[in-house]
Design a protein around this motif. Structure first.
Motif, PDB file in Angstrom:
ATOM      1  N   PRO A 257     128.477  79.914  27.404  1.00 30.25           N
ATOM      2  CA  PRO A 257     128.136  81.177  28.326  1.00 30.25           C
ATOM      3  C   PRO A 257     128.193  82.464  27.218  1.00 30.25           C
ATOM      4  CG  PRO A 257     130.203  79.521  29.216  1.00 30.25           C
ATOM      5  CD  PRO A 257     129.620  79.093  27.678  1.00 30.25           C
ATOM      6  N   SER A 258     128.859  82.255  26.318  1.00 26.57           N
ATOM      7  CA  SER A 258     128.546  83.477  25.077  1.00 26.57           C
ATOM      8  C   SER A 258     127.093  83.675  24.953  1.00 26.57           C
ATOM      9  CB  SER A 258     129.623  83.237  24.049  1.00 26.57           C
ATOM     10  OG  SER A 258     129.249  82.266  23.012  1.00 26.57           O
ATOM     11  N   LEU A 259     126.362  82.615  24.686  1.00 23.42           N
ATOM     12  CA  LEU A 259     124.844  82.817  24.183  1.00 23.42           C
ATOM     13  C   LEU A 259     124.311  83.304  25.476  1.00 23.42           C
ATOM     14  CD1 LEU A 259     124.217  80.114  21.702  1.00 23.42           C
ATOM     15  CD2 LEU A 259     124.955  82.242  21.397  1.00 23.42           C
ATOM     16  N   ILE A 262     124.629  86.785  25.599  1.00 26.63           N
ATOM     17  CA  ILE A 262     123.845  87.512  24.568  1.00 26.63           C
ATOM     18  C   ILE A 262     122.629  87.954  25.024  1.00 26.63           C
ATOM     19  CG2 ILE A 262     123.213  87.420  22.435  1.00 26.63           C
ATOM     20  CD1 ILE A 262     126.013  86.397  21.416  1.00 26.63           C
ATOM     21  N   LEU A 263     121.873  86.539  25.689  1.00 23.02           N
ATOM     22  CA  LEU A 263     120.590  86.756  26.014  1.00 23.02           C
ATOM     23  C   LEU A 263     120.490  87.822  27.057  1.00 23.02           C
ATOM     24  CD1 LEU A 263     117.730  85.424  25.749  1.00 23.02           C
ATOM     25  CD2 LEU A 263     118.210  83.863  27.337  1.00 23.02           C
ATOM     26  N   LEU A 264     120.961  87.671  28.207  1.00 22.04           N
ATOM     27  CA  LEU A 264     121.019  88.579  29.120  1.00 22.04           C
ATOM     28  C   LEU A 264     121.208  90.117  28.819  1.00 22.04           C
ATOM     29  CD1 LEU A 264     123.088  86.574  31.856  1.00 22.04           C
ATOM     30  CD2 LEU A 264     120.638  87.001  31.937  1.00 22.04           C
ATOM     31  N   ARG A 313     122.899  77.326  18.701  1.00 24.35           N
ATOM     32  CA  ARG A 313     123.499  78.471  18.125  1.00 24.35           C
ATOM     33  C   ARG A 313     123.281  79.807  17.920  1.00 24.35           C
ATOM     34  NH1 ARG A 313     127.038  75.460  14.969  1.00 24.35           N
ATOM     35  NH2 ARG A 313     126.537  73.475  14.581  1.00 24.35           N
ATOM     36  N   PRO A 314     123.927  80.993  17.774  1.00 23.42           N
ATOM     37  CA  PRO A 314     123.458  82.106  18.180  1.00 23.42           C
ATOM     38  C   PRO A 314     122.107  82.553  17.111  1.00 23.42           C
ATOM     39  CG  PRO A 314     125.682  82.317  17.861  1.00 23.42           C
ATOM     40  CD  PRO A 314     125.358  80.850  17.383  1.00 23.42           C
ATOM     41  N   GLU A 315     122.068  82.066  15.911  1.00 25.07           N
ATOM     42  CA  GLU A 315     120.934  82.532  15.045  1.00 25.07           C
ATOM     43  C   GLU A 315     119.936  81.560  15.368  1.00 25.07           C
ATOM     44  OE1 GLU A 315     123.275  79.163  12.661  1.00 25.07           O
ATOM     45  OE2 GLU A 315     123.760  80.816  14.125  1.00 25.07           O
ATOM     46  N   GLN A 355     127.557  88.264  15.615  1.00 29.51           N
ATOM     47  CA  GLN A 355     127.279  88.415  14.022  1.00 29.51           C
ATOM     48  C   GLN A 355     126.341  87.429  13.463  1.00 29.51           C
ATOM     49  OE1 GLN A 355     130.764  87.909  11.531  1.00 29.51           O
ATOM     50  NE2 GLN A 355     129.838  88.727   9.477  1.00 29.51           N
ATOM     51  N   GLU A 356     126.395  86.079  14.152  1.00 22.75           N
ATOM     52  CA  GLU A 356     125.470  85.107  13.943  1.00 22.75           C
ATOM     53  C   GLU A 356     123.971  85.681  14.524  1.00 22.75           C
ATOM     54  OE1 GLU A 356     126.942  81.024  14.427  1.00 22.75           O
ATOM     55  OE2 GLU A 356     128.790  81.876  14.807  1.00 22.75           O
ATOM     56  N   PHE A 357     124.048  86.074  15.489  1.00 23.72           N
ATOM     57  CA  PHE A 357     122.849  86.445  16.334  1.00 23.72           C
ATOM     58  C   PHE A 357     122.043  87.639  15.480  1.00 23.72           C
ATOM     59  CE2 PHE A 357     120.561  89.117  19.387  1.00 23.72           C
ATOM     60  CZ  PHE A 357     119.948  88.098  20.165  1.00 23.72           C
TER      61      PHE A 357
END
Length: 369
Positions: A257-259, A262-264, A313-315, A355-357
């Motif tokens: 859900p956190s990713l 981030i996308l939204l 993963r975020p990256e 941070q990883e994003f």
């Protein structure tokens, strides 16, 4: 379905349509397979108050009034024109409507600069014409003519992409409900059967490409589909499409859900920046639609599955976002660089997935620069 790369809605949801048809007691216009209420239920999903023995999932996410007005338009035998920005679900809604009403959504004409009047009306089997002359057997009906003969829904995608003379060929079909075949002496008129109608789609960003004539506009009811602005609705659309992707590719991978947040949030930020931009050079070429958002997530999922450790993963998400949205160089790269330094970097200092994003986006931008 396993033999089809993409099954049409009437095949994909055949079980649901069979069930709804078996319990449908409502009045049905013309030769419709489902009543208007059941068409709406099929598209928007069931609720506990409907009292069904099984749940019908929601397939199109948008305002109920758009679906209802579309159904009413088709019940009145007028043409329906769905217009809106790219990626707002116009074609998907058209496919669902045709599947529910007549169990056939495949009678489609794709509007392009190369679309001719033959694609709207008919053409000829040249070999048969040479051998036996022009006859009904040698005639090749267009998808629209086939829809007329069967009394079902025909679809015209990207109407404004077709030239004016092709668009004008629709005027007599929509008003007179028949096609004349002057090459034949007998049996030279194809009349539309009850239930025939046309659902057309048009991209509002194509305004000025091939504008519709006032005569053609009068023969369509317009339903304008807006960009999904509600974050919760957009999240539901992305989840729905992502789950379909995972099933189709038989991928077992969880989207945290956190990713998704981030996308939204990234798309919301980029849309706000585009809205405040003073020129096209300061806007991404991408329309930043929900469909493109789904494309970014799909790219990240497939990359994680085939080239990663099967964990999103975020990256990876950041790399997919940059790769999908950076279409022009240097304009789009400059816009994304500005976004990464001005918006993502402050959030990345707080740690966590941002941070990883941040780092994934930096690497992707450095590769493209």
């Amino acid at each position: 379905m396993s033999d089809m790369l993409r099954a049409p809605a009437e095949i994909k949801y055949a079980d649901e349509l069979d069930y709804l048809e078996s319990i449908d007691t409502g009045p049905k216009p013309f030769s419709w397979r489902l009543s208007p209420r059941m068409v709406r239920l099929f598209i928007l999903g069931s609720e506990p108050s409907d009292g069904l023995d099984r749940e019908i999932p929601q397939k199109w996410f948008g305002d109920r009034s758009f679906v209802e007005r579309s159904i009413v338009t088709l019940a009145s035998d007028r043409g329906l024109l769905l217009i809106g920005d790219p990626g707002t679900g116009k074609s998907w809604l058209a496919e669902l409507l045709a599947a529910a009403i007549c169990r056939n959504s495949t009678l489609v004409v794709q509007g392009t600069a190369g679309t001719t009047e033959d694609h709207i009306k008919y053409s000829w089997n040249i070999s048969m014409v040479i051998a036996r002359g022009q006859s009904r057997e040698a005639l090749i009906p267009s998808p629209i003519m086939t829809a007329m003969e069967q009394g079902v829904i025909g679809r015209f995608e990207e109407l404004t992409r077709a030239t004016s003379d092709v668009q004008d060929a629709l005027i007599s079909i929509l008003s007179e409900k028949y096609v004349a075949i002057p090459e034949l002496d007998e049996d030279n008129i194809v009349f539309a059967k009850p239930g025939f109608s046309i659902i057309a789609t048009a991209n509002s960003r194509d305004r000025g490409v091939n504008d519709l004539s006032s005569a053609l506009k009068r023969r369509f009811n317009f339903v304008r589909i807006p960009v999904v602005a509600n974050k919760r609705s957009e999240a539901e659309i992305v989840r729905f499409r992502t789950s379909e992707l995972l099933r189709r590719h038989r991928i077992e991978l969880e989207v945290p859900p956190s990713l998704l947040d981030i996308l939204l949030q990234s798309f919301a930020d980029l849309r706000a920046a585009a809205a405040s931009a003073k020129s096209d050079e300061e806007r991404l070429e991408s329309s930043l639609s929900t469909a493109e958002q789904i494309g970014v997530l799909e790219d990240a999922i497939l990359h994680s599955h085939f080239f990663g450790d099967r964990t999103l993963r975020p990256e990876t998400l950041a790399g997919s976002l940059v790769g999908c949205l950076a279409r022009r160089s240097p304009e789009d790269l400059a816009i994304l660089n500005k976004y990464w330094h001005g918006v993502v970097e402050p959030r990345g200092r707080e740690g966590g997935p941002w941070q990883e994003f941040l780092e994934g986006g930096r690497q992707a931008l450095a590769t493209l620069s």
